[in-house]
Design a protein around this motif. Structure first.
Motif, short mmCIF file in Angstrom:
data_model
loop_
_atom_site.label_atom_id
_atom_site.label_comp_id
_atom_site.label_asym_id
_atom_site.label_seq_id
_atom_site.Cartn_x
_atom_site.Cartn_y
_atom_site.Cartn_z
N GLU A 82 0.83 -1.21 0.00
CA GLU A 82 0.00 0.00 0.00
C GLU A 82 0.87 1.26 0.00
N ILE A 83 1.91 1.25 0.82
CA ILE A 83 2.83 2.40 0.89
C ILE A 83 3.47 2.65 -0.48
N ALA A 84 3.91 1.57 -1.13
CA ALA A 84 4.54 1.72 -2.44
C ALA A 84 3.56 2.26 -3.47
N THR A 85 2.31 1.81 -3.41
CA THR A 85 1.30 2.28 -4.36
C THR A 85 1.01 3.77 -4.19
N VAL A 86 0.85 4.19 -2.94
CA VAL A 86 0.58 5.61 -2.67
C VAL A 86 1.80 6.45 -3.03
N ARG A 87 2.97 5.95 -2.67
CA ARG A 87 4.21 6.68 -2.99
C ARG A 87 4.35 6.85 -4.49
N ALA A 88 4.09 5.80 -5.25
CA ALA A 88 4.20 5.88 -6.72
C ALA A 88 3.25 6.92 -7.28
N ALA A 89 2.01 6.95 -6.74
CA ALA A 89 1.03 7.93 -7.23
C ALA A 89 1.49 9.36 -6.98
N LEU A 90 2.02 9.61 -5.78
CA LEU A 90 2.46 10.96 -5.44
C LEU A 90 3.70 11.37 -6.22
N ALA A 93 3.09 12.02 -9.93
CA ALA A 93 2.41 13.30 -10.14
C ALA A 93 3.44 14.43 -10.13
N ALA A 94 4.38 14.36 -9.20
CA ALA A 94 5.43 15.38 -9.14
C ALA A 94 6.35 15.28 -10.36
N ALA A 95 6.63 14.06 -10.81
CA ALA A 95 7.55 13.87 -11.92
C ALA A 95 7.04 14.51 -13.21
N ARG A 96 5.75 14.40 -13.45
CA ARG A 96 5.18 14.99 -14.67
C ARG A 96 5.39 16.51 -14.69
N VAL A 97 5.23 17.12 -13.52
CA VAL A 97 5.44 18.57 -13.43
C VAL A 97 6.93 18.88 -13.51
N ALA A 144 9.49 19.70 -8.71
CA ALA A 144 8.16 20.13 -9.16
C ALA A 144 7.65 21.35 -8.39
N ALA A 145 8.26 21.63 -7.22
CA ALA A 145 7.85 22.77 -6.39
C ALA A 145 6.35 22.73 -6.08
N MET A 146 5.93 21.61 -5.50
CA MET A 146 4.53 21.40 -5.10
C MET A 146 4.49 21.18 -3.58
N PRO A 147 4.37 22.24 -2.79
CA PRO A 147 4.52 22.13 -1.33
C PRO A 147 3.55 21.16 -0.67
N THR A 148 2.30 21.13 -1.11
CA THR A 148 1.33 20.23 -0.48
C THR A 148 1.73 18.78 -0.73
N LEU A 149 2.09 18.46 -1.96
CA LEU A 149 2.52 17.10 -2.29
C LEU A 149 3.78 16.75 -1.51
N ASP A 150 4.68 17.72 -1.37
CA ASP A 150 5.92 17.47 -0.63
C ASP A 150 5.64 17.15 0.82
N ARG A 151 4.67 17.82 1.43
CA ARG A 151 4.32 17.52 2.82
C ARG A 151 3.73 16.12 2.95
N LEU A 152 2.94 15.71 1.97
CA LEU A 152 2.38 14.36 1.99
C LEU A 152 3.48 13.31 1.89
N GLU A 198 6.01 7.00 -15.94
CA GLU A 198 5.83 5.56 -16.11
C GLU A 198 7.03 4.77 -15.57
N THR A 199 8.23 5.26 -15.90
CA THR A 199 9.45 4.58 -15.45
C THR A 199 9.61 4.68 -13.94
N LEU A 200 9.29 5.84 -13.38
CA LEU A 200 9.40 6.03 -11.94
C LEU A 200 8.41 5.14 -11.19
N SER A 201 7.19 5.03 -11.69
CA SER A 201 6.20 4.16 -11.06
C SER A 201 6.69 2.72 -11.05
N GLY A 202 7.19 2.24 -12.18
CA GLY A 202 7.71 0.87 -12.24
C GLY A 202 8.89 0.67 -11.30
N HIS A 203 9.74 1.69 -11.20
CA HIS A 203 10.91 1.63 -10.32
C HIS A 203 10.48 1.48 -8.86
N ILE A 204 9.52 2.29 -8.43
CA ILE A 204 9.08 2.25 -7.03
C ILE A 204 8.38 0.92 -6.72
#
Length: 211
Positions: A82-90, A93-97, A144-152, A198-204
């Motif tokens: 679960e941790i890996a799945t949530v981490r990959a999603a976050l 999202a930052a990687a695209r930006v 990505a300079a996304m403070p809310t995502l960084d706090r998560l 895509e590559t980052l998600s697979g890596h995590i």
């Protein structure tokens, strides 16, 4: 999102000390954390202990057990996934930006971090390597300079560290991770946000399954 007590208070200093003990494994997963015992061990009254334990419980690092006694959270295999799945999603999202906001300085700084990881891998220092690994992933997301995502991610980082406790990382695995990190940076430098995500998600996710 939780707020920790200020380290300028007794409760804040106690919270920081207990948190470090949990994340370092000094307080083992599943072990009970007794209010009276903590107060005696740290030479404080029970009031700051209650505040510190309440903050740790709200962070998910302490969980209630039998007779409402608090215990250090035990990260199960299902929780790790679960941790890996949530981490990959976050992180994706930052990687695209990040792919559209990165500078050459960002990429150079990240490459230096991977070179440091490689030195730890060659030396077989898995502890230093995994700490550097956490730093790399956080630094990549921060582009990505996304403070809310960084706090998560900061809050999630506690569970990432707990999931890794007591699991030595072979040198071959560490070297493979550095190669994957170089590939991520190539994609970041190219500005290819979709491929990077895509590559980052697979890596995590694959890293979590290898442990």
């Amino acid at each position: 999102m939780t707020t920790s007590p200020s380290t300028e208070t007794k409760a804040g200093r106690l919270h920081a000390a207990l948190r470090d003990e949990i994340l370092s494994g000094q307080l083992a997963a599943g072990s009970p954390v007794d209010e009276v015992a903590v107060a005696q061990a740290h030479g404080v009254s029970r009031t700051p202990v209650r505040e510190a334990l309440r903050a740790l419980r709200s962070e998910g690092l302490l969980v209630p057990g039998a007779r409402r006694q608090l215990h250090v959270v035990d990260v199960s295999p299902e929780h790790r996934q679960e941790i890996a799945t949530v981490r990959a999603a976050l992180e994706t999202a930052a990687a695209r930006v990040a792919a559209s906001t990165r500078s050459s300085g960002d990429v150079d700084s990240l490459r230096l971090m991977v070179l440091r990881q490689r030195r730890y891998a060659r030396a077989g220092d898995s502890g230093a390597f995994m700490e550097a690994d956490e730093d790399f992933h956080r630094a990549l997301a921060q582009v990505a300079a996304m403070p809310t995502l960084d706090r998560l991610l900061d809050q999630l980082g506690s569970f990432v560290r707990l999931a890794r406790l007591g699991e030595p990382t072979p040198r071959t695995h560490m070297m493979a991770l550095t190669r994957e990190h170089h590939r991520l940076l190539d994609l970041l430098e190219e500005g290819d946000g979709d491929a990077l995500a895509e590559t980052l998600s697979g890596h995590i996710l694959s890293t979590a399954s290898r442990r």
